[in-house]
Design a protein around this motif. Structure first.
Motif: not given
Length: 121
Positions: A62-66, A68-70, A72, A93-94, A97
């Motif tokens: 459920e938190c794959s986007e935050p 990935k951003k962290y 990166q 943010d992660l 989430c």
């Protein structure tokens, strides 16, 4: 909630990957001078966590986007040692989430689907 999140995830890891958790931490304890010797144990524990720990599986899904951003941000700032300054917002943010996953899904540590109650003082 942040401390509770950490506690829930750790309890869930210990409940679902007990041998891997103990072996890795024993290796770290026994190799304080060279924790790199524990790389295999870390990989085994990581695999177990990804595959068997319900709270982590939910957070990763459920938190794959935050996440990935962290991730990166860490990669982008590793060489300049500016991770703390530049990535703290992504980490927050992660964690938000992840906290929502635990709260909204009422995730508690479990073994084979049987919930374990956290021991509170």
């Amino acid at each position: 909630m942040s401390d509770i999140l950490d506690e829930i995830v750790i309890e869930d890891v210990v409940a679902n990957c007990p041998q891997e958790f103990l072996q890795y931490h024993k290796c770290i304890r026994d190799n304080e001078e060279n924790p790199g010797k524990c790389k295999d144990g870390r990989m085994i524990l990581s695999t177990c966590i990804r595959e068997k720990v319900p709270s982590v599986k939910s957070i990763m899904s459920e938190c794959s986007e935050p996440m990935k951003k962290y991730d990166q941000c860490i990669r982008d700032n590793m060489g300049t040692r500016t991770i703390n300054e530049n990535c703290l917002g992504f980490l927050q943010d992660l964690r938000k989430c992840a906290e929502l996953q635990v709260k909204n899904k009422n995730i508690k540590p479990s073994i084979n689907g049987v919930n374990l109650e956290l021991i509170k003082d």
